[in-house]
Motif scaffolding. Structure first.
Motif, PDB file in Angstrom:
ATOM      1  N   ARG A 131      -5.496  49.374  -5.489  1.00 28.35           N
ATOM      2  CA  ARG A 131      -6.848  48.869  -5.739  1.00 28.35           C
ATOM      3  C   ARG A 131      -6.966  47.400  -5.325  1.00 28.35           C
ATOM      4  O   ARG A 131      -7.978  46.988  -4.732  1.00 28.35           O
ATOM      5  CB  ARG A 131      -7.209  49.030  -7.214  1.00 28.35           C
ATOM      6  CG  ARG A 131      -7.411  50.473  -7.679  1.00 28.35           C
ATOM      7  CD  ARG A 131      -7.737  50.499  -9.162  1.00 28.35           C
ATOM      8  NE  ARG A 131      -7.883  51.836  -9.679  1.00 28.35           N
ATOM      9  CZ  ARG A 131      -9.031  52.517  -9.679  1.00 28.35           C
ATOM     10  NH1 ARG A 131     -10.117  51.978  -9.145  1.00 28.35           N
ATOM     11  NH2 ARG A 131      -9.088  53.729 -10.189  1.00 28.35           N
ATOM     12  N   ARG A 134      -7.111  47.178  -1.548  1.00 29.70           N
ATOM     13  CA  ARG A 134      -8.403  47.620  -1.018  1.00 29.70           C
ATOM     14  C   ARG A 134      -9.467  46.558  -1.236  1.00 29.70           C
ATOM     15  O   ARG A 134     -10.283  46.298  -0.342  1.00 29.70           O
ATOM     16  CB  ARG A 134      -8.826  48.939  -1.669  1.00 29.70           C
ATOM     17  CG  ARG A 134     -10.073  49.544  -1.046  1.00 29.70           C
ATOM     18  CD  ARG A 134     -10.330  50.949  -1.545  1.00 29.70           C
ATOM     19  NE  ARG A 134     -10.514  51.004  -2.975  1.00 29.70           N
ATOM     20  CZ  ARG A 134     -10.653  52.129  -3.669  1.00 29.70           C
ATOM     21  NH1 ARG A 134     -10.603  53.293  -3.034  1.00 29.70           N
ATOM     22  NH2 ARG A 134     -10.816  52.115  -4.965  1.00 29.70           N
ATOM     23  N   ARG A 135      -9.476  45.915  -2.403  1.00 31.50           N
ATOM     24  CA  ARG A 135     -10.435  44.822  -2.640  1.00 31.50           C
ATOM     25  C   ARG A 135     -10.185  43.676  -1.670  1.00 31.50           C
ATOM     26  O   ARG A 135     -11.121  43.056  -1.160  1.00 31.50           O
ATOM     27  CB  ARG A 135     -10.343  44.323  -4.089  1.00 31.50           C
ATOM     28  CG  ARG A 135     -10.918  45.272  -5.117  1.00 31.50           C
ATOM     29  CD  ARG A 135     -11.165  44.559  -6.440  1.00 31.50           C
ATOM     30  NE  ARG A 135      -9.957  43.959  -6.992  1.00 31.50           N
ATOM     31  CZ  ARG A 135      -9.120  44.592  -7.805  1.00 31.50           C
ATOM     32  NH1 ARG A 135      -9.351  45.859  -8.132  1.00 31.50           N
ATOM     33  NH2 ARG A 135      -8.046  43.990  -8.278  1.00 31.50           N
ATOM     34  N   THR A 136      -8.910  43.371  -1.422  1.00 28.75           N
ATOM     35  CA  THR A 136      -8.571  42.292  -0.491  1.00 28.75           C
ATOM     36  C   THR A 136      -9.055  42.623   0.913  1.00 28.75           C
ATOM     37  O   THR A 136      -9.613  41.772   1.612  1.00 28.75           O
ATOM     38  CB  THR A 136      -7.051  42.052  -0.488  1.00 28.75           C
ATOM     39  OG1 THR A 136      -6.613  41.756  -1.815  1.00 28.75           O
ATOM     40  CG2 THR A 136      -6.678  40.906   0.431  1.00 28.75           C
ATOM     41  N   GLY A 138     -11.503  44.644   1.659  1.00 30.88           N
ATOM     42  CA  GLY A 138     -12.962  44.598   1.633  1.00 30.88           C
ATOM     43  C   GLY A 138     -13.496  43.183   1.727  1.00 30.88           C
ATOM     44  O   GLY A 138     -14.466  42.913   2.450  1.00 30.88           O
ATOM     45  N   PHE A 139     -12.850  42.259   1.010  1.00 34.99           N
ATOM     46  CA  PHE A 139     -13.263  40.852   1.078  1.00 34.99           C
ATOM     47  C   PHE A 139     -13.085  40.315   2.491  1.00 34.99           C
ATOM     48  O   PHE A 139     -13.954  39.630   3.036  1.00 34.99           O
ATOM     49  CB  PHE A 139     -12.437  40.019   0.095  1.00 34.99           C
ATOM     50  CG  PHE A 139     -12.701  38.540   0.195  1.00 34.99           C
ATOM     51  CD1 PHE A 139     -13.805  37.975  -0.407  1.00 34.99           C
ATOM     52  CD2 PHE A 139     -11.845  37.718   0.921  1.00 34.99           C
ATOM     53  CE1 PHE A 139     -14.055  36.618  -0.305  1.00 34.99           C
ATOM     54  CE2 PHE A 139     -12.083  36.365   1.027  1.00 34.99           C
ATOM     55  CZ  PHE A 139     -13.195  35.805   0.422  1.00 34.99           C
ATOM     56  N   ARG A 142     -15.826  41.769   4.832  1.00 36.10           N
ATOM     57  CA  ARG A 142     -17.134  41.134   4.641  1.00 36.10           C
ATOM     58  C   ARG A 142     -17.151  39.732   5.230  1.00 36.10           C
ATOM     59  O   ARG A 142     -18.158  39.291   5.797  1.00 36.10           O
ATOM     60  CB  ARG A 142     -17.486  41.080   3.151  1.00 36.10           C
ATOM     61  CG  ARG A 142     -17.724  42.436   2.517  1.00 36.10           C
ATOM     62  CD  ARG A 142     -18.444  42.308   1.173  1.00 36.10           C
ATOM     63  NE  ARG A 142     -17.797  41.369   0.285  1.00 36.10           N
ATOM     64  CZ  ARG A 142     -16.808  41.680  -0.550  1.00 36.10           C
ATOM     65  NH1 ARG A 142     -16.333  42.921  -0.563  1.00 36.10           N
ATOM     66  NH2 ARG A 142     -16.280  40.780  -1.340  1.00 36.10           N
ATOM     67  N   GLY A 168     -14.876  53.859  -3.088  1.00 36.77           N
ATOM     68  CA  GLY A 168     -14.342  52.527  -3.326  1.00 36.77           C
ATOM     69  C   GLY A 168     -14.441  51.639  -2.102  1.00 36.77           C
ATOM     70  O   GLY A 168     -14.757  50.451  -2.201  1.00 36.77           O
ATOM     71  N   TRP A 169     -14.186  52.223  -0.926  1.00 37.91           N
ATOM     72  CA  TRP A 169     -14.287  51.438   0.303  1.00 37.91           C
ATOM     73  C   TRP A 169     -15.710  50.971   0.537  1.00 37.91           C
ATOM     74  O   TRP A 169     -15.955  49.831   0.945  1.00 37.91           O
ATOM     75  CB  TRP A 169     -13.802  52.263   1.490  1.00 37.91           C
ATOM     76  CG  TRP A 169     -12.314  52.253   1.657  1.00 37.91           C
ATOM     77  CD1 TRP A 169     -11.456  53.297   1.493  1.00 37.91           C
ATOM     78  CD2 TRP A 169     -11.507  51.128   2.008  1.00 37.91           C
ATOM     79  NE1 TRP A 169     -10.164  52.902   1.721  1.00 37.91           N
ATOM     80  CE2 TRP A 169     -10.172  51.570   2.042  1.00 37.91           C
ATOM     81  CE3 TRP A 169     -11.787  49.795   2.289  1.00 37.91           C
ATOM     82  CZ2 TRP A 169      -9.103  50.724   2.355  1.00 37.91           C
ATOM     83  CZ3 TRP A 169     -10.736  48.946   2.603  1.00 37.91           C
ATOM     84  CH2 TRP A 169      -9.410  49.407   2.637  1.00 37.91           C
ATOM     85  N   ARG A 171     -17.972  50.449  -1.675  1.00 42.53           N
ATOM     86  CA  ARG A 171     -18.315  49.403  -2.653  1.00 42.53           C
ATOM     87  C   ARG A 171     -17.776  48.046  -2.209  1.00 42.53           C
ATOM     88  O   ARG A 171     -18.443  47.019  -2.371  1.00 42.53           O
ATOM     89  CB  ARG A 171     -17.748  49.762  -4.037  1.00 42.53           C
ATOM     90  CG  ARG A 171     -18.503  50.841  -4.768  1.00 42.53           C
ATOM     91  CD  ARG A 171     -18.117  50.885  -6.243  1.00 42.53           C
ATOM     92  NE  ARG A 171     -16.682  51.092  -6.434  1.00 42.53           N
ATOM     93  CZ  ARG A 171     -16.099  52.292  -6.480  1.00 42.53           C
ATOM     94  NH1 ARG A 171     -16.828  53.374  -6.325  1.00 42.53           N
ATOM     95  NH2 ARG A 171     -14.807  52.400  -6.678  1.00 42.53           N
ATOM     96  N   HIS A 172     -16.572  48.034  -1.663  1.00 45.84           N
ATOM     97  CA  HIS A 172     -15.936  46.763  -1.331  1.00 45.84           C
ATOM     98  C   HIS A 172     -16.367  46.207   0.026  1.00 45.84           C
ATOM     99  O   HIS A 172     -16.433  44.989   0.194  1.00 45.84           O
ATOM    100  CB  HIS A 172     -14.413  46.922  -1.365  1.00 45.84           C
ATOM    101  CG  HIS A 172     -13.865  47.176  -2.725  1.00 45.84           C
ATOM    102  ND1 HIS A 172     -14.089  46.332  -3.789  1.00 45.84           N
ATOM    103  CD2 HIS A 172     -13.099  48.197  -3.215  1.00 45.84           C
ATOM    104  CE1 HIS A 172     -13.488  46.798  -4.865  1.00 45.84           C
ATOM    105  NE2 HIS A 172     -12.885  47.931  -4.545  1.00 45.84           N
ATOM    106  N   VAL A 173     -16.643  47.094   0.990  1.00 52.45           N
ATOM    107  CA  VAL A 173     -17.029  46.628   2.327  1.00 52.45           C
ATOM    108  C   VAL A 173     -18.543  46.574   2.475  1.00 52.45           C
ATOM    109  O   VAL A 173     -19.096  45.617   3.011  1.00 52.45           O
ATOM    110  CB  VAL A 173     -16.417  47.531   3.418  1.00 52.45           C
ATOM    111  CG1 VAL A 173     -16.851  47.065   4.805  1.00 52.45           C
ATOM    112  CG2 VAL A 173     -14.900  47.543   3.319  1.00 52.45           C
TER     113      VAL A 173
END
Length: 252
Positions: A131, A134-136, A138-139, A142, A168-169, A171-173
């Motif tokens: 998780r 994936r957040r990293t 996505g950041f 963006r 999840g992807w 949401r983050h991207v």
């Protein structure tokens, strides 16, 4: 005194004008036949085309096929051995506009001491690191997009497992993320996996299990590319053509 139009302004009538310099032949539009070319002019086609001395017109280069210069966020999905990372890197490196490649596996392995390898068992630690990675990613995506740089991410996203799912992807991207599935035949992924080393190599049983679960993407509506008989360049070209069709749809 009567005046007429000259090459560089107004001149008295009857004055001698220098002969116009010979112009390079104009390339015919595709599908049209070219007029006969004067002798000695064939070699000039290989030289850079110069602006027309009278109109300033510069012939435009041919249009770039596929996605062209569009700024995109792409998620390449597929089982281990599908060639996701190799194809994503090649696609990013051959586009005519700035494009970044972000590999989830590479980001997960930024953790050195204490790395929770999913091959040792999926548990709270491996899920938490997934998780976080994936957040990293996505950041980073963006941030690239905000600066006009396209990006392509790759991950083994399962259609039947929400924790490592597509939601999840997005949401983050962001909702404009374009997912494409790369799904060659089982014998192909087994062969490619056998050529791997280190923790990227899985057991044949694990590869077969992941491949079987990826078949759930059929019927999902996502574009699927079977690259069983395509090399890296051919797969990247098929990916670009697929994305071009997606972004040309009115709903995009």
């Amino acid at each position: 005194m009567q005046q007429g139009v000259g090459g560089g302004g107004w001149e008295p009538s009857g004055s001698q004008h220098p002969a116009a310099p010979p112009q390079p032949p104009v390339r015919p539009v595709e599908g049209w036949s070219a007029p006969p070319m004067p002798s000695g002019h064939a070699a000039s086609l290989a030289a850079p085309v110069q602006p027309d001395g009278f109109t300033g017109h510069v012939p435009l280069p041919p249009a770039v096929p596929g996605t062209g210069g569009a700024t995109l966020a792409v998620l390449l999905i597929g089982p281990a051995g599908a060639g996701k990372t190799t194809v994503a890197r090649h696609w990013a490196g051959t586009r005519p506009v700035p494009t970044a490649h972000i590999s989830l596996d590479d980001v997960r392995e930024w953790v050195c001491s204490g790395f929770a390898d999913p091959q040792a068992g999926w548990n709270d630690h491996s899920e938490a690191q997934y998780r976080l990675a994936r957040r990293t990613c996505g950041f980073a995506a963006r941030n690239f997009l905000a600066n006009g740089i396209s990006c392509i991410l790759d991950d083994a996203v399962f259609p039947d497992r929400p924790v490592v799912g597509l939601g999840g992807w997005k949401r983050h991207v962001g909702p404009a993320l374009l997912p494409v599935v790369l799904l060659p035949g089982l014998e192909i992924v087994l062969e490619r996996n056998a050529a791997r080393s280190g923790n990227r190599r899985l057991s044949d049983e694990e590869v077969a299990r992941i491949h079987g679960r990826m078949a759930g993407w059929y019927g999902s509506g996502l574009p699927i590319i079977d690259n069983s008989h395509l090399d890296v360049e051919g797969t990247a070209r098929a990916l670009d053509e697929t994305l071009a069709r997606v972004i040309s749809q009115p709903s995009y």
